[in-house]
Design an enzyme around this catalytic site. Sequence first.
Site, short mmCIF file in Angstrom:
data_model
loop_
_atom_site.label_atom_id
_atom_site.label_comp_id
_atom_site.label_asym_id
_atom_site.label_seq_id
_atom_site.Cartn_x
_atom_site.Cartn_y
_atom_site.Cartn_z
N GLY A 11 1.05 -0.98 0.07
CA GLY A 11 0.06 0.02 -0.03
C GLY A 11 0.99 1.21 0.04
NE ARG A 72 -2.28 -4.48 -0.82
CZ ARG A 72 -1.93 -3.55 0.13
NH1 ARG A 72 -0.72 -3.82 0.87
NH2 ARG A 72 -2.63 -2.73 0.53
CG ASP A 103 4.99 -6.77 7.99
OD1 ASP A 103 4.17 -6.33 6.87
OD2 ASP A 103 4.54 -7.57 9.08
CB THR A 125 3.02 0.73 5.91
OG1 THR A 125 1.41 0.65 6.59
CG2 THR A 125 3.73 0.27 7.19
CG ASP A 127 -1.27 -0.15 7.93
OD1 ASP A 127 -2.26 0.57 7.81
OD2 ASP A 127 -1.17 -1.28 7.26
CG ASP A 129 1.80 -2.79 10.00
OD1 ASP A 129 2.62 -2.01 9.58
OD2 ASP A 129 0.99 -3.40 9.64
NE ARG A 154 -14.58 16.23 19.42
CZ ARG A 154 -14.84 15.12 20.34
NH1 ARG A 154 -16.03 15.25 20.98
NH2 ARG A 154 -13.93 13.97 20.38
NE ARG A 171 -1.91 -4.44 5.94
CZ ARG A 171 -2.35 -4.98 4.74
NH1 ARG A 171 -3.28 -6.13 4.36
NH2 ARG A 171 -2.26 -4.14 3.76
CB ILE A 250 -9.35 10.28 2.39
CG1 ILE A 250 -9.86 9.96 3.60
CG2 ILE A 250 -10.46 10.57 1.37
CD1 ILE A 250 -10.54 11.28 4.31
CD GLN A 251 -8.38 6.08 7.51
OE1 GLN A 251 -7.93 5.93 8.52
NE2 GLN A 251 -8.98 5.44 6.73
O1 F6P Z 1 -1.56 -1.33 4.69
C1 F6P Z 1 -2.15 0.16 4.26
C2 F6P Z 1 -3.48 -0.14 4.16
O2 F6P Z 1 -3.96 1.01 3.70
C3 F6P Z 1 -4.29 -0.84 5.20
O3 F6P Z 1 -4.36 0.19 6.40
C4 F6P Z 1 -5.47 -1.48 4.74
O4 F6P Z 1 -6.07 -2.49 5.64
C5 F6P Z 1 -5.01 -1.70 3.35
O5 F6P Z 1 -3.89 -1.20 3.15
C6 F6P Z 1 -6.14 -1.46 2.33
O6 F6P Z 1 -5.56 -2.26 1.17
P1 F6P Z 1 -6.19 -1.69 -0.18
O7 F6P Z 1 -5.52 -0.40 -0.63
O8 F6P Z 1 -5.47 -3.10 -1.02
O9 F6P Z 1 -7.55 -2.09 -0.22
#
Ligand code: F6P
Length: 319
Positions: A11, A72, A103, A125, A127, A129, A154, A171, A250-251
């Site tokens: 991602g 991926r 990872d 990433t 995440d 993580d 809010r 994730r 958007i995140q």
């Molecule tokens: O690892 C980054 C991430 O945005 C995770 O937060 C989320 O679970 C996943 O990738 C979403 O993956 P995709 O863009 O393949 O839907």
Amino acid sequence: MKKIAVLTSGGDAPGMNAAIRAVVRKGIYHGLEVMGVYNGYQGLIEGNIHKLDLGSVGDIIQRGGTRLYSARCLEFMTEEGQLKGIEQMKKHGIEGLVVIGGDGSYRGAMALTKRGIPAVGVPGTIDNDIPGTDYTIGFDTALNTVIEAIDKIRDTATSHERTFIVEVMGRDAGDLALWAGLAGGAETIVIPEDPYQLDDIVARLKSGHERGKKHSIIIVAEGVMSGNALAKLIEQHANIETRVSVLGHIQRGGSPTARDRVLASQFGARAVEILMEGQGGLAVGMRNHQVVDYSMTEAFQGSHKTDLSMYQLSKELSI
Ligand code: F6P
């Protein structure tokens, strides 16, 4: 070492471009030729490899996404895929590789190292993580995006005296939800690292209502359950109607924060130094505000530690 390459995988995350820029400029500064592999490991297998010069990474430090594109790639998990990638690297005279990603991307880098091509991992990433590093590139930007959304939610939650559930990415990790919840003043945070207690959530909502507090924000990490699933449970058990916002991709976008740009620049540059030292199989990271490197195996065998004292703090501050 005369020629190295860089790719982004998994991602995308804001700050990946700043890391690519750092790899390219640091490499060229030290007299290396730097190649860009497009589309992650898929591009490596297919030989989608092109030279990157100083100008090719100009005007990208402030841009989200990744100019090398990302994917991926399941094929690279196989021996056949890895051998195809190595063949392409040999064809292009590439002696070392910087992999910017999560990872999962590190596993490919480790496989290459074991097959004789040193590869170094740079954690990218949202995440946060990856075991072994306190921060990953993109986390801070994503966090600020989530906080901005919470602040806006809010406003309407207060005006309509409503309970909102905000589902955030991450994730299997709760860092994004936890930090955003603490910084956004959320009344409740639901993360995978803490056994999820519906009774506790319901009790907090009810006691808030009894005290006259008619609006609240609940942050739920996607690794626990969806916002909609939680909404149903709350309606069933507390008889409180909620509204759900799924922040989604958007995140992952937006211009990287200063912190992510700096982190990316430091990580990218250190990765090049490691390759110049003739080492591979290492990941770069940040520990106690110091850039460190460590065995990549630790990154995918260890487990990421979420700071649960922040979780306790958020509970204490949102009574
Ligand atoms: O690892 C980054 C991430 O945005 C995770 O937060 C989320 O679970 C996943 O990738 C979403 O993956 P995709 O863009 O393949 O839907």
